[in-house]
Design a protein around this motif. Structure first.
Motif, PDB file in Angstrom:
ATOM      1  N   THR A   1       0.817  -1.218   0.000  1.00 45.77           N
ATOM      2  CA  THR A   1       0.000   0.000   0.000  1.00 45.77           C
ATOM      3  C   THR A   1       0.849   1.267   0.000  1.00 45.77           C
ATOM      4  N   GLY A   2       2.108   1.159   0.396  1.00 49.62           N
ATOM      5  CA  GLY A   2       2.990   2.322   0.408  1.00 49.62           C
ATOM      6  C   GLY A   2       3.258   2.879   1.788  1.00 49.62           C
ATOM      7  N   LYS A   3       2.931   2.122   2.828  1.00 45.14           N
ATOM      8  CA  LYS A   3       3.100   2.636   4.192  1.00 45.14           C
ATOM      9  C   LYS A   3       4.555   2.927   4.528  1.00 45.14           C
TER      10      LYS A   3
ATOM     11  N   LEU B   1       5.673   6.127   2.773  1.00 47.62           N
ATOM     12  CA  LEU B   1       5.105   7.312   3.422  1.00 47.62           C
ATOM     13  C   LEU B   1       5.818   7.623   4.736  1.00 47.62           C
ATOM     14  N   VAL B   2       6.070   6.606   5.526  1.00 46.28           N
ATOM     15  CA  VAL B   2       6.759   6.819   6.804  1.00 46.28           C
ATOM     16  C   VAL B   2       8.188   7.294   6.567  1.00 46.28           C
ATOM     17  N   ASN B   3       8.853   6.750   5.570  1.00 45.68           N
ATOM     18  CA  ASN B   3      10.216   7.207   5.261  1.00 45.68           C
ATOM     19  C   ASN B   3      10.240   8.684   4.882  1.00 45.68           C
ATOM     20  N   LEU B   4       9.214   9.154   4.199  1.00 44.88           N
ATOM     21  CA  LEU B   4       9.129  10.577   3.862  1.00 44.88           C
ATOM     22  C   LEU B   4       9.022  11.430   5.129  1.00 44.88           C
ATOM     23  N   LEU B   5       8.248  10.963   6.101  1.00 47.26           N
ATOM     24  CA  LEU B   5       8.134  11.689   7.380  1.00 47.26           C
ATOM     25  C   LEU B   5       9.480  11.758   8.094  1.00 47.26           C
TER      26      LEU B   5
ATOM     27  N   LEU C   1      -3.115  -1.396  25.254  1.00 47.36           N
ATOM     28  CA  LEU C   1      -1.955  -1.289  26.135  1.00 47.36           C
ATOM     29  C   LEU C   1      -1.355   0.102  26.275  1.00 47.36           C
ATOM     30  N   CYS C   2      -1.503   0.942  25.276  1.00 48.05           N
ATOM     31  CA  CYS C   2      -0.808   2.229  25.352  1.00 48.05           C
ATOM     32  C   CYS C   2      -1.555   3.320  24.589  1.00 48.05           C
ATOM     33  N   GLU C   3      -1.197   4.541  24.928  1.00 48.06           N
ATOM     34  CA  GLU C   3      -1.783   5.694  24.258  1.00 48.06           C
ATOM     35  C   GLU C   3      -0.993   5.968  22.982  1.00 48.06           C
ATOM     36  N   ALA C   4      -1.689   5.971  21.870  1.00 47.07           N
ATOM     37  CA  ALA C   4      -1.036   6.192  20.581  1.00 47.07           C
ATOM     38  C   ALA C   4      -2.077   6.710  19.595  1.00 47.07           C
ATOM     39  N   THR C   5      -1.591   7.199  18.479  1.00 47.90           N
ATOM     40  CA  THR C   5      -2.457   7.615  17.379  1.00 47.90           C
ATOM     41  C   THR C   5      -2.366   6.534  16.311  1.00 47.90           C
ATOM     42  N   PHE C   6      -3.516   6.013  15.907  1.00 46.51           N
ATOM     43  CA  PHE C   6      -3.580   4.886  14.984  1.00 46.51           C
ATOM     44  C   PHE C   6      -4.018   5.373  13.601  1.00 46.51           C
ATOM     45  N   ILE C   7      -3.176   5.092  12.603  1.00 45.81           N
ATOM     46  CA  ILE C   7      -3.401   5.575  11.240  1.00 45.81           C
ATOM     47  C   ILE C   7      -3.410   4.376  10.292  1.00 45.81           C
ATOM     48  N   PHE C   8      -4.460   4.280   9.508  1.00 49.71           N
ATOM     49  CA  PHE C   8      -4.577   3.180   8.547  1.00 49.71           C
ATOM     50  C   PHE C   8      -4.416   3.734   7.135  1.00 49.71           C
ATOM     51  N   ILE C   9      -3.550   3.096   6.350  1.00 54.45           N
ATOM     52  CA  ILE C   9      -3.341   3.477   4.952  1.00 54.45           C
ATOM     53  C   ILE C   9      -4.076   2.459   4.086  1.00 54.45           C
ATOM     54  N   ARG C  10      -4.976   2.955   3.264  1.00 56.96           N
ATOM     55  CA  ARG C  10      -5.809   2.083   2.425  1.00 56.96           C
ATOM     56  C   ARG C  10      -5.371   2.200   0.964  1.00 56.96           C
ATOM     57  N   PRO C  11      -5.306   1.075   0.251  1.00 54.08           N
ATOM     58  CA  PRO C  11      -5.044   1.156  -1.191  1.00 54.08           C
ATOM     59  C   PRO C  11      -6.302   1.661  -1.901  1.00 54.08           C
ATOM     60  N   PRO C  12      -6.160   2.197  -3.108  1.00 51.09           N
ATOM     61  CA  PRO C  12      -7.346   2.668  -3.832  1.00 51.09           C
ATOM     62  C   PRO C  12      -8.346   1.544  -4.107  1.00 51.09           C
ATOM     63  N   SER C  13      -7.835   0.321  -4.332  1.00 52.63           N
ATOM     64  CA  SER C  13      -8.692  -0.843  -4.574  1.00 52.63           C
ATOM     65  C   SER C  13      -7.845  -2.099  -4.401  1.00 52.63           C
TER      66      SER C  13
END
Length: 197
Positions: free
Chosen positions: A21-23, A26-30, A118-130
């Motif tokens: 999906t490219g996760k 994307l993370v490497n860009l951050l 278990l912990c406080e975090a921000t959860f981000i889901f990367i979806r493919p177009p299809s």
């Protein structure tokens, strides 16, 4: 400084997506843009793919070494997928956060759902177009057999259903657009006054 300095504990971000999906891109860009953002390196029992480097892409260890780490409670989370273990070092994540770094875990939905309890975090889901586009991406990256691609696509359907448990969802049909959304989420979360209840 955007996303702050080392004067407070870093945040934890969980990024999940079906394979292809490219996760990771994307993370490497951050990580490239923000000096205070760091991506966790998972432990795994799978063999390295062509070009992967131990300690950079993954920590490649044996199954017995991995199971010893499980017994020692060394992992913040771990899963077994396709007969392969993957896990995140608890100690490493905590050290980075104490240093004021924002840690991103790129992990499977199973591991992410473990962490929600278990912990406080921000959860981000990367979806493919299809799913068709996802299949094309998996075939084009030429890192796996057709049999493994079919397994990954079957797993992707389960993972897509898990998106409902995440805080944010990004559709990666355009890399730069998806990146702008992802970076906006990190910036907004850094400036959040109060955390979720």
């Amino acid at each position: 400084m955007l996303l702050g300095g080392k004067d407070k504990k870093g945040s934890l971000f969980i990024v999940s997506a079906p394979a292809g999906t490219g996760k990771t891109t994307l993370v490497n860009l951050l990580v490239q843009e923000f000096p205070t953002v760091i991506a966790s390196i998972s432990y795994t029992t799978r063999a390295p793919r062509l070009g992967e480097v131990n300690g950079k892409d993954y920590y490649f260890i044996t199954e017995s070494e991995f199971e010893a780490k499980i017994a020692a409670a060394d992992f913040l989370e771990y899963v077994k997928l396709y007969d392969t273990y993957y896990g995140t070092s608890r100690e490493w994540v905590e050290i980075q956060r104490q240093l004021g770094l924002h840690v991103i875990l790129v992990i499977d939905t199973q591991g992410a759902l473990q962490l929600q309890k278990l912990c406080e975090a921000t959860f981000i889901f990367i979806r493919p177009p299809s799913l068709d586009e996802l299949k094309n991406r998996l075939i084009n990256r030429q890192t796996e057999s057709l049999e493994m691609i079919e397994k990954r696509l079957a797993c992707a359907e389960r993972e897509l259903e898990a998106a409902q448990y995440y805080d944010y969802e990004i559709i990666n049909d355009d890399l730069q657009e998806a990146y702008q959304v992802l970076r906006s989420i990190l910036i907004a979360e850094y400036h959040r006054i109060s955390k979720k209840l």
